[in-house]
Scaffold this active site. Structure first.
Site, PDB file in Angstrom:
ATOM      1  N   HIS A 477       0.826  -1.207   0.000  1.00 12.77           N
ATOM      2  CA  HIS A 477       0.000   0.000   0.000  1.00 12.77           C
ATOM      3  C   HIS A 477       0.866   1.266   0.000  1.00 12.77           C
ATOM      4  O   HIS A 477       0.682   2.136   0.850  1.00 12.77           O
ATOM      5  CB  HIS A 477      -0.908   0.021   1.232  1.00 12.77           C
ATOM      6  N   PRO A 478       1.811   1.430  -0.918  1.00 12.36           N
ATOM      7  CA  PRO A 478       2.680   2.616  -0.865  1.00 12.36           C
ATOM      8  C   PRO A 478       1.925   3.895  -1.203  1.00 12.36           C
ATOM      9  O   PRO A 478       1.121   3.933  -2.134  1.00 12.36           O
ATOM     10  CB  PRO A 478       3.741   2.315  -1.926  1.00 12.36           C
TER      11      PRO A 478
END
Length: 539
Positions: A477-478
């Site tokens: 989930h950057p």
């Protein structure tokens, strides 16, 4: 305007990236036939079986393929020098074409915090209408959910009894049951909402782009790799690109605006290649500076996770998928669009606090009726069991994305810097204790033999920390690498209107603009950002 690999020479709006945000933008910006819109995407159409069948994500997420850029990070010091795997969606739909399909918005306090940082228009009450606009919700329209929007949001439909046993175990451990993680309260254990409809993945491609492809004023490309944004006198005027492996450079001019939606790894990469970033760092790789924006690529945040697993005496994912059974699952899916092929195998979970004084959850559970091998990169372990995948939602650690070279075809340099603070380690340590508390409840007793990982002998903090450094990874989930912020924020790349500071005619609209990561999976928030961006651009 039909699909083409050769973009037009000019358009009103040029969208860089055909992922989750790009598909939303392509749909909304082209809804008015007076707007000529071109979307530039380096990947393909993502119309194969694996991107359609929900269970296909297990294959698509593992390694590099036509739908996955599959980057690798630099070695991470706190993980013992391990590099981490960084899958990123490639092609139409982007990461929404390969992800786990969980529809989680985050917590209302996340967006209120954005507003408290001076970002006008980003409080929970401000963004809720954009979530609702996208949705064809799981029930009737209400304060929290829309109805009739393009994006199907449903509760999972699996009849797996272990899912209810997990919810019961969570309640036995003292946690409330949440009827809707996207509703009034996120706290508790319960069933996830998913972007699956009729047994098919219902990501941004199916929901937003495919319905818009018939419009004469929209050109959606594939195989177009953007190399640079051209600026003239402080204004973004054009986009340069390469077709496939060709070394020749093409150019498309934007009459109104360019919007960058290439994701948290490649949006900062494209800005840097275009001369927007830290001038000294750009000079080191041979890129001429056009705008001093030291925040480009900084503020990288991601959710680190680790799984507490238990062996089981009953047949779960391993027994149901080994050998010829995998072929039977695929055949059943082709014939009936149901069964394990139509599921994501993580329909329940929870949002909990590691400390009672917190105003929102700092831990997420993704419950899986199997034991992932090497974080899923090698499938599942060859025995039956279940996993409580524990996700730390609010990391203190910050990483960065930079250029590995001035070659636009080279991958970005990714330095995640996971678990760099004692607080991050303490949160994951608390997560292990909570997972054990739930995993050992009576409701799960019929499915439980013994704890497999980390193992009942791992109790002391120093031993547990060593195990966490060995086993922790990212849940992919950057965010934050082109962060929204006020002018005095050193990490600020874009304004609250998503305009790149110091450059006219250019916005960023994707997960990279989030100043702080949300409390949950990031895809729903990414599509909300694109909804809001499209409205701002059209106004």
């Amino acid at each position: 305007m039909p699909h083409s690999n050769i973009p037009a020479e000019s358009a009103d709006f040029v969208i860089i990236g055909g992922g989750s945000a790009g598909c939303v933008l392509a749909n909304r910006l082209s809804a008015d036939g007076a707007n000529k819109v071109v979307m530039l995407e380096a990947g393909g159409r993502n119309n194969g079986l694996l991107t359609t069948m929900p269970a296909g994500m297990a294959t698509l997420m593992r390694d590099r393929n036509v739908s996955n850029w599959a980057f690798e990070s630099e070695p991470v010091e706190a993980l013992g020098g391990r590099a981490t795997f960084v899958p990123r969606g490639k092609g139409w739909g982007g990461s929404s074409s390969i992800n786990g399909m969980l529809y989680v918005r985050g917590n209302a306090a996340d967006f209120d915090q954005w507003r408290q940082m001076g970002l006008e228009g980003w409080s929970y009450e401000d963004v809720l209408p954009y979530f609702r606009r996208s949705e064809d919700g799981p029930g009737e329209a209400d304060r929290y959910h829309g109805k009739g929007g393009p994006l199907p949001v449903r509760f999972g439909h699996s009849s797996e009894p272990l899912y209810q046993a997990f919810i019961d175990a969570g309640k036995q451990a003292g946690y409330e049951e949440s009827a809707d993680f996207n509703g009034e309260s996120q706290f508790g254990v319960g069933r996830y909402q998913v972007n699956i409809e009729g047994g098919r993945r219902a990501g941004a491609l199916r929901a937003f782009l495919i319905p818009a492809l018939s419009r004469d004023n929209l050109m959606a490309t594939t195989g177009v790799h953007v190399t640079r944004i051209v600026t003239e006198a402080g204004r973004a005027t054009a986009v340069e690109y390469r077709l496939g492996d060709s070394p020749e450079v093409g150019r498309i001019t934007a009459r109104r605006e360019i919007v960058l939606s290439a994701g948290s790894m490649q949006s900062p990469q494209i800005l840097l290649l275009s001369g927007m970033g830290d001038p000294e760092a750009l000079r080191d790789v041979g890129v001429e500076s056009v705008a001093a924006l030291p925040g480009v690529g900084r503020n990288l945040q991601d959710h680190v996770d680790v799984a507490v697993t238990y062996r089981s005496p009953l047949p779960l994912l391993w027994s149901r998928t080994k050998g010829f059974r995998a072929a039977l699952i695929g055949l059943r899916y082709l014939l009936r669009r149901d069964g394990l092929g139509a599921e994501n195998s993580m329909e329940v979970g929870g949002f909990l606090r590691s400390r009672p004084e917190l105003d929102r959850p700092d831990l997420q559970i993704q419950f899986i009726p199997g034991v992932m091998a090497n974080h899923g990169r090698k499938g599942i372990e060859p025995f039956d069991g279940f996993s409580l995948d524990m996700v730390a939602l609010h990391p203190e650690s910050r990483g960065r994305v930079s250029l590995s070279s001035a070659d636009p075809m080279a991958p970005p340099r990714i330095e995640p810097n996971h678990l760099a603070t004692p607080g991050d380690m303490a949160t994951l340590r608390a997560a292990i204790h909570i997972a054990r508390k739930i995993g050992t409840q009576p409701a799960l007793a019929p499915w439980r033999i013994a704890e497999d990982e980390p193992g009942a002998d791992i109790v002391e903090d120093d031993i547990m920390d060593a195990w966490l450094r060995e086993k922790s990874n990212t849940i992919f989930h950057p965010v934050g690498t082109c962060s929204m912020g006020q002018a005095d924020d050193p990490n600020a790349v874009v304004t609250a209107q998503l305009k790149v500071r110091g450059i006219d005619g250019l916005r960023v609209a994707d997960a990279s603009v989030m100043p702080r990561i949300v409390s949950g999976n990031t895809n729903a928030t990414t599509m909300m950002i694109a909804e809001k961006a499209a409205e701002m651009m059209l106004k």
